[in-house]
Design a protein around this motif. Structure first.
Motif, PDB file in Angstrom:
ATOM      1  N   ALA A  59      50.677  15.641  30.377  1.00  0.00           N
ATOM      2  CA  ALA A  59      49.581  16.581  30.079  1.00  0.00           C
ATOM      3  C   ALA A  59      49.132  17.341  31.318  1.00  0.00           C
ATOM      4  CB  ALA A  59      48.404  15.838  29.445  1.00  0.00           C
ATOM      5  N   VAL A  60      50.109  17.839  32.072  1.00  0.00           N
ATOM      6  CA  VAL A  60      49.824  18.693  33.226  1.00  0.00           C
ATOM      7  C   VAL A  60      50.721  19.921  33.131  1.00  0.00           C
ATOM      8  CG1 VAL A  60      49.109  16.783  34.709  1.00  0.00           C
ATOM      9  CG2 VAL A  60      51.510  17.488  34.680  1.00  0.00           C
ATOM     10  N   SER A  61      50.535  20.871  34.041  1.00  0.00           N
ATOM     11  CA  SER A  61      51.320  22.099  33.993  1.00  0.00           C
ATOM     12  C   SER A  61      52.729  21.875  34.523  1.00  0.00           C
ATOM     13  CB  SER A  61      50.639  23.193  34.810  1.00  0.00           C
ATOM     14  OG  SER A  61      50.711  22.889  36.187  1.00  0.00           O
ATOM     15  N   ALA A  62      53.641  22.741  34.099  1.00  0.00           N
ATOM     16  CA  ALA A  62      55.014  22.680  34.596  1.00  0.00           C
ATOM     17  C   ALA A  62      55.057  22.920  36.102  1.00  0.00           C
ATOM     18  CB  ALA A  62      55.877  23.708  33.865  1.00  0.00           C
ATOM     19  N   ALA A  63      54.161  23.795  36.592  1.00  0.00           N
ATOM     20  CA  ALA A  63      54.119  24.074  38.038  1.00  0.00           C
ATOM     21  C   ALA A  63      53.772  22.816  38.833  1.00  0.00           C
ATOM     22  CB  ALA A  63      53.099  25.173  38.325  1.00  0.00           C
ATOM     23  N   THR A  64      52.854  22.017  38.288  1.00  0.00           N
ATOM     24  CA  THR A  64      52.480  20.762  38.953  1.00  0.00           C
ATOM     25  C   THR A  64      53.671  19.813  39.014  1.00  0.00           C
ATOM     26  OG1 THR A  64      50.174  20.937  38.269  1.00  0.00           O
ATOM     27  CG2 THR A  64      50.971  18.739  38.811  1.00  0.00           C
ATOM     28  N   ILE A  65      54.403  19.714  37.911  1.00  0.00           N
ATOM     29  CA  ILE A  65      55.576  18.826  37.882  1.00  0.00           C
ATOM     30  C   ILE A  65      56.637  19.305  38.863  1.00  0.00           C
ATOM     31  CG2 ILE A  65      57.469  17.955  36.458  1.00  0.00           C
ATOM     32  CD1 ILE A  65      54.791  16.653  35.829  1.00  0.00           C
ATOM     33  N   ARG A  66      56.851  20.621  38.941  1.00  0.00           N
ATOM     34  CA  ARG A  66      57.846  21.145  39.895  1.00  0.00           C
ATOM     35  C   ARG A  66      57.468  20.762  41.324  1.00  0.00           C
ATOM     36  NH1 ARG A  66      57.232  25.793  36.604  1.00  0.00           N
ATOM     37  NH2 ARG A  66      58.978  26.000  35.134  1.00  0.00           N
ATOM     38  N   ARG A  67      56.181  20.904  41.659  1.00  0.00           N
ATOM     39  CA  ARG A  67      55.738  20.525  43.010  1.00  0.00           C
ATOM     40  C   ARG A  67      55.943  19.034  43.249  1.00  0.00           C
ATOM     41  NH1 ARG A  67      51.470  24.117  41.932  1.00  0.00           N
ATOM     42  NH2 ARG A  67      50.113  22.383  41.317  1.00  0.00           N
ATOM     43  N   ASP A  68      55.606  18.225  42.239  1.00  0.00           N
ATOM     44  CA  ASP A  68      55.807  16.780  42.374  1.00  0.00           C
ATOM     45  C   ASP A  68      57.274  16.442  42.587  1.00  0.00           C
ATOM     46  OD1 ASP A  68      53.102  16.281  42.057  1.00  0.00           O
ATOM     47  OD2 ASP A  68      53.251  15.818  39.913  1.00  0.00           O
ATOM     48  N   PHE A  69      58.140  17.043  41.781  1.00  0.00           N
ATOM     49  CA  PHE A  69      59.578  16.804  41.927  1.00  0.00           C
ATOM     50  C   PHE A  69      60.059  17.200  43.321  1.00  0.00           C
ATOM     51  CE2 PHE A  69      60.970  17.039  37.156  1.00  0.00           C
ATOM     52  CZ  PHE A  69      60.532  15.734  36.981  1.00  0.00           C
ATOM     53  N   ASP A  70      59.605  18.359  43.807  1.00  0.00           N
ATOM     54  CA  ASP A  70      60.022  18.824  45.133  1.00  0.00           C
ATOM     55  C   ASP A  70      59.579  17.852  46.219  1.00  0.00           C
ATOM     56  OD1 ASP A  70      61.217  21.058  44.054  1.00  0.00           O
ATOM     57  OD2 ASP A  70      59.507  22.388  44.425  1.00  0.00           O
ATOM     58  N   GLN A 116      61.164  13.077  49.884  1.00  0.00           N
ATOM     59  CA  GLN A 116      61.097  11.668  50.281  1.00  0.00           C
ATOM     60  C   GLN A 116      62.312  10.878  49.807  1.00  0.00           C
ATOM     61  OE1 GLN A 116      57.346   9.613  49.704  1.00  0.00           O
ATOM     62  NE2 GLN A 116      56.234  11.539  49.582  1.00  0.00           N
ATOM     63  N   GLN A 117      63.283  11.580  49.238  1.00  0.00           N
ATOM     64  CA  GLN A 117      64.521  10.974  48.730  1.00  0.00           C
ATOM     65  C   GLN A 117      64.254   9.931  47.655  1.00  0.00           C
ATOM     66  OE1 GLN A 117      67.158   9.720  51.867  1.00  0.00           O
ATOM     67  NE2 GLN A 117      67.065  11.683  52.909  1.00  0.00           N
ATOM     68  N   MET A 118      63.208  10.189  46.857  1.00  0.00           N
ATOM     69  CA  MET A 118      62.891   9.318  45.737  1.00  0.00           C
ATOM     70  C   MET A 118      63.599   9.762  44.464  1.00  0.00           C
ATOM     71  SD  MET A 118      60.907   7.096  47.061  1.00  0.00           S
ATOM     72  CE  MET A 118      60.415   6.296  45.555  1.00  0.00           C
ATOM     73  N   LEU A 119      64.083  10.998  44.454  1.00  0.00           N
ATOM     74  CA  LEU A 119      64.832  11.523  43.311  1.00  0.00           C
ATOM     75  C   LEU A 119      65.687  12.680  43.799  1.00  0.00           C
ATOM     76  CD1 LEU A 119      63.204  14.379  42.688  1.00  0.00           C
ATOM     77  CD2 LEU A 119      61.668  12.877  41.444  1.00  0.00           C
ATOM     78  N   VAL A 120      66.545  13.190  42.921  1.00  0.00           N
ATOM     79  CA  VAL A 120      67.391  14.349  43.236  1.00  0.00           C
ATOM     80  C   VAL A 120      67.020  15.483  42.292  1.00  0.00           C
ATOM     81  CG1 VAL A 120      69.750  15.231  43.330  1.00  0.00           C
ATOM     82  CG2 VAL A 120      69.264  12.874  44.054  1.00  0.00           C
ATOM     83  N   ARG A 121      66.690  16.638  42.858  1.00  0.00           N
ATOM     84  CA  ARG A 121      66.325  17.786  42.033  1.00  0.00           C
ATOM     85  C   ARG A 121      67.555  18.370  41.360  1.00  0.00           C
ATOM     86  NH1 ARG A 121      63.332  20.373  39.705  1.00  0.00           N
ATOM     87  NH2 ARG A 121      62.022  21.903  40.724  1.00  0.00           N
ATOM     88  N   THR A 122      67.397  18.776  40.122  1.00  0.00           N
ATOM     89  CA  THR A 122      68.437  19.487  39.389  1.00  0.00           C
ATOM     90  C   THR A 122      67.824  20.771  38.841  1.00  0.00           C
ATOM     91  OG1 THR A 122      67.881  18.378  37.296  1.00  0.00           O
ATOM     92  CG2 THR A 122      69.544  17.319  38.695  1.00  0.00           C
ATOM     93  N   ARG A 123      68.641  21.623  38.275  1.00  0.00           N
ATOM     94  CA  ARG A 123      68.126  22.853  37.675  1.00  0.00           C
ATOM     95  C   ARG A 123      67.235  22.474  36.480  1.00  0.00           C
ATOM     96  NH1 ARG A 123      69.415  28.235  37.714  1.00  0.00           N
ATOM     97  NH2 ARG A 123      69.051  29.384  35.773  1.00  0.00           N
ATOM     98  N   GLY A 124      65.949  22.711  36.622  1.00  0.00           N
ATOM     99  CA  GLY A 124      65.018  22.447  35.538  1.00  0.00           C
ATOM    100  C   GLY A 124      64.529  21.012  35.433  1.00  0.00           C
ATOM    101  N   GLY A 125      64.846  20.188  36.420  1.00  0.00           N
ATOM    102  CA  GLY A 125      64.398  18.802  36.313  1.00  0.00           C
ATOM    103  C   GLY A 125      64.775  17.958  37.509  1.00  0.00           C
ATOM    104  N   ALA A 126      65.053  16.667  37.250  1.00  0.00           N
ATOM    105  CA  ALA A 126      65.390  15.725  38.323  1.00  0.00           C
ATOM    106  C   ALA A 126      66.167  14.557  37.739  1.00  0.00           C
ATOM    107  CB  ALA A 126      64.122  15.216  38.998  1.00  0.00           C
ATOM    108  N   VAL A 127      66.938  13.898  38.597  1.00  0.00           N
ATOM    109  CA  VAL A 127      67.652  12.678  38.224  1.00  0.00           C
ATOM    110  C   VAL A 127      67.327  11.613  39.258  1.00  0.00           C
ATOM    111  CG1 VAL A 127      69.536  13.878  37.049  1.00  0.00           C
ATOM    112  CG2 VAL A 127      69.741  13.359  39.489  1.00  0.00           C
ATOM    113  N   VAL A 128      67.611  10.354  38.911  1.00  0.00           N
ATOM    114  CA  VAL A 128      67.330   9.263  39.841  1.00  0.00           C
ATOM    115  C   VAL A 128      68.207   9.391  41.073  1.00  0.00           C
ATOM    116  CG1 VAL A 128      66.532   7.654  38.084  1.00  0.00           C
ATOM    117  CG2 VAL A 128      68.960   7.730  38.668  1.00  0.00           C
ATOM    118  N   HIS A 129      67.713   8.851  42.180  1.00  0.00           N
ATOM    119  CA  HIS A 129      68.425   8.946  43.458  1.00  0.00           C
ATOM    120  C   HIS A 129      69.399   7.780  43.574  1.00  0.00           C
ATOM    121  CE1 HIS A 129      69.171   8.899  47.785  1.00  0.00           C
ATOM    122  NE2 HIS A 129      68.750  10.146  47.806  1.00  0.00           N
ATOM    123  N   GLY A 130      70.695   8.073  43.576  1.00  0.00           N
ATOM    124  CA  GLY A 130      71.702   7.035  43.759  1.00  0.00           C
ATOM    125  C   GLY A 130      72.199   6.477  42.439  1.00  0.00           C
TER     126      GLY A 130
END
Length: 259
Positions: free
Chosen positions: A30-41, A46-60
């Motif tokens: 229940a937050v904005s897409a812009a907020t999620i993009r910043r969180d993902f970035d 911090q190498q906690m995840l890997v950014r993908t086009r439009g989202g993220a995947v787990v690191h490793g």
């Protein structure tokens, strides 16, 4: 929702699903897409995840959520379990504590027990967990023995031959294990083989073994075996545990306490 709470929620969703889209995450939290993009970035930095086009995947390939992001998961259950485990420990005993969120709560429960407020020592705590030793070191009535070893950043646990050397020289009344999986057939297990080896040694040095595990861990399997169910004296879990699963542990000779 605070940033820390969002990050914990996002990482938990990633662990469960493997990948996460920005729009789905925004809807779920229940937050904005812009907020999620910043969180993902920021999490990617911090190498906690890997950014993908439009989202993220787990690191490793083999992903383990770091301890500092696990604390909110099943929190009330873990606190109830910790209190019950603490009540199984008698003043003056030598207690081994592995790392993990539930065992950290056990340490906190012991720290506030009235009958352990004095003594010389009230308890001897042997642990390979840096965070547990740090929390209890300020309690003068506790004797804290910290194993040597190399620190794992995911769990704050010390592992390796330096830890083995210390544990080989001590005798414990009880070992309290935190586990990521516990199954009647396959036993207690951890994600990391080095952690499992230290936990196994703690069990071998103890007169009795107590496993503190919320119901989400029961019936699960993980990569690195710690010990078999036959080596566990008591399992303390929450009341959401499946009765059939509880019955299988009891048939295997494990005393089960549900709280």
């Amino acid at each position: 929702m605070s940033r820390d709470a969002r990050w914990k929620a996002l990482l938990e969703l990633l662990v469960e699903r493997g990948r996460l889209d920005v729009e789905d995450a925004a809807t779920e939290l229940a937050v904005s897409a812009a907020t999620i993009r910043r969180d993902f970035d920021q999490l990617a930095e911090q190498q906690m995840l890997v950014r993908t086009r439009g989202g993220a995947v787990v690191h490793g390939v083999s992903y383990e959520l770091p301890l500092r992001y696990k604390t909110a998961r099943h929190a009330s259950e873990k606190q109830r379990i910790a209190k019950a485990v603490g009540e199984l420990i008698a003043p003056g005993e030598a207690v081994g504590l592995t790392g993990g969120t539930t065992t950290t709560e056990v340490a906190r429960a012991l720290a506030v027990r009235g009958d352990l407020s004095s003594g010389s020592p009230a308890l001897t705590i042997v642990t390979n967990a840096l965070n547990i030793a740090n929390e209890l070191a300020v309690r003068p009535q506790f004797k804290i023995v910290l194993t040597g070893g190399v620190a794992r950043p995911q769990s704050y646990e010390l592992v390796g031959p330096l830890a083995d050397g210390v544990l080989g020289q001590v005798t414990l009344d009880v070992a309290v294990l935190g586990v990521v999986a516990l199954d009647v057939t396959h036993g207690a297990a951890a994600h990391d083989e080095a952690e499992a080896a230290i936990n196994r040694l703690l069990c071998e040095r103890a007169a009795r073994v107590v496993v503190a595990a919320d119901s989400s861990k029961l019936g699960q399997r993980a990569f690195a075996r710690i010990c078999g169910a036959e080596q566990i004296d008591t399992l303390v879990t929450d009341s959401a545990a499946d009765p059939e699963t509880v019955g299988r542990f009891e048939e295997a000779g494990v005393r089960v306490l549900t709280v």
